[in-house]
Scaffold this active site. Structure first.
Site, PDB file in Angstrom:
ATOM      1  N   GLU A  44       1.052  -1.266  -0.042  1.00 46.99           N
ATOM      2  CA  GLU A  44       0.031  -0.053  -0.145  1.00 46.99           C
ATOM      3  C   GLU A  44       0.777   1.259   0.107  1.00 46.99           C
ATOM      4  O   GLU A  44       1.544   1.609   1.109  1.00 46.99           O
ATOM      5  CB  GLU A  44      -1.012   0.211   1.160  1.00 46.99           C
ATOM      6  N   ARG A  48       0.772  10.314   0.867  1.00 53.14           N
ATOM      7  CA  ARG A  48       1.438  11.477   1.778  1.00 53.14           C
ATOM      8  C   ARG A  48       2.393  12.068   1.297  1.00 53.14           C
ATOM      9  O   ARG A  48       2.928  13.129   2.046  1.00 53.14           O
ATOM     10  CB  ARG A  48       1.343  10.481   3.002  1.00 53.14           C
ATOM     11  N   THR A  71      -4.485   5.912   1.993  1.00 56.22           N
ATOM     12  CA  THR A  71      -4.841   7.363   2.304  1.00 56.22           C
ATOM     13  C   THR A  71      -5.569   8.123   1.305  1.00 56.22           C
ATOM     14  O   THR A  71      -5.250   9.518   1.152  1.00 56.22           O
ATOM     15  CB  THR A  71      -3.430   8.139   2.873  1.00 56.22           C
ATOM     16  N   LYS A 131     -11.271  -1.892   6.448  1.00 56.26           N
ATOM     17  CA  LYS A 131      -9.939  -1.134   7.288  1.00 56.26           C
ATOM     18  C   LYS A 131     -10.552  -0.805   8.633  1.00 56.26           C
ATOM     19  O   LYS A 131     -11.454  -0.041   8.584  1.00 56.26           O
ATOM     20  CB  LYS A 131      -9.432  -0.092   6.367  1.00 56.26           C
TER      21      LYS A 131
HETATM   22  C1  3PG Z   1      -2.244   4.109   7.834  1.00 54.51           C
HETATM   23  O1  3PG Z   1      -1.963   4.684   6.991  1.00 54.51           O
HETATM   24  O2  3PG Z   1      -2.832   2.883   7.779  1.00 54.51           O
HETATM   25  C2  3PG Z   1      -1.666   4.107   9.057  1.00 54.51           C
HETATM   26  O3  3PG Z   1      -1.202   5.453   9.302  1.00 54.51           O
HETATM   27  C3  3PG Z   1      -0.350   3.206   9.193  1.00 54.51           C
HETATM   28  O4  3PG Z   1      -0.300   3.225  10.681  1.00 54.51           O
HETATM   29  P1  3PG Z   1       1.169   2.985  11.527  1.00 54.51           P
HETATM   30  O5  3PG Z   1       2.238   3.651  10.797  1.00 54.51           O
HETATM   31  O6  3PG Z   1       0.907   2.953  12.744  1.00 54.51           O
HETATM   32  O7  3PG Z   1       1.432   1.432  10.895  1.00 54.51           O
END
Ligand code: 3PG
Length: 214
Positions: A44, A48, A71, A131
């Site tokens: 994924e 960002r 995201t 999710k």
């Molecule tokens: C996401 O985008 O799913 C989360 O920000 C990932 O979270 P993590 O960095 O705590 O694994």
């Protein structure tokens, strides 16, 4: 056609979906190769960074990789991601516009939900894979466990604060087959192009997941 039930291949590919934040698209192919070599094909790429779409395109060219985009907060991003080769898309939450756009594009979509009302709304649209975000801050595995008996058809991918240390809490739940996390793709390793570290982290995660179900 509805994308509500189209993400089984994402959930079932491996016990962990690496959540990737990448600043330099030229590193994306090596990054993906390292994760695939470690046994984690679903990748994924989060939207960002400015490099994300180019990185996604690079991941799509790697043999064995299943490129996804994360995201996602706008329909335009879904369109661009599909164009760049995304085979699935993930959002922290969801909106009707995003659900409709994923359907129109035929792009398998994993929408985010953290409350019973959000989960029911997605169930009404036929969704079975969601999710769960932000997992730890929303109440963690103890909270998610409550939905196993009431929403029997829903499988969750908990993400947000999940790590090697606590993944077993989630993966031992009946409504969780996969977790998402950035810990298998640390920023420091990507910056130094330490691809062996990613492969090691991926293998370690798979070993820990198999130990839970053994
Ligand atoms: C996401 O985008 O799913 C989360 O920000 C990932 O979270 P993590 O960095 O705590 O694994």
């Amino acid at each position: 056609m509805s994308q509500a039930t189209a993400t089984d291949f994402v959930i079932d590919a491996a016990p962990v979906i690496p959540v990737v934040v990448i600043e330099d698209a030229s590193k994306a192919a090596d990054l993906a190769k390292a994760l695939v070599a470690g046994g984690l094909p679903c990748i994924e790429i989060t939207l960002r960074t400015a490099a994300a779409m180019d990185a996604l395109e690079a991941v799509a060219s790697v043999e064995g990789a299943i490129p996804g985009v994360g995201t996602v907060v706008s329909p335009q991003q879904l369109e661009a991601a599909k164009q760049a080769g995304a085979q699935f898309a993930v959002s922290p939450g969801h909106t009707t516009t995003l659900l409709d756009t994923a359907d129109a594009l035929g792009l398998p979509y994993l929408p985010g939900a953290a409350t019973p009302a959000e989960m029911q709304g997605l169930m009404e649209r036929g969704y079975k894979n969601l999710k769960f975000f932000p997992a730890e801050a929303s109440g963690g595995a103890a909270y998610l466990k409550n939905f196993a008996s009431v929403f029997k058809t829903i499988r969750f991918c908990p993400t947000g604060g999940v790590s090697l240390k606590n993944m077993h809490e989630y993966l031992s739940l009946p409504n969780v087959d996969v977790v998402g996390g950035s810990w298998v793709c640390p920023k420091s390793a990507v910056e130094t192009s330490n691809w062996d570290e990613l492969t090691t982290l991926a293998k370690e995660a798979i070993k820990a997941a198999h130990a839970i179900n053994a």
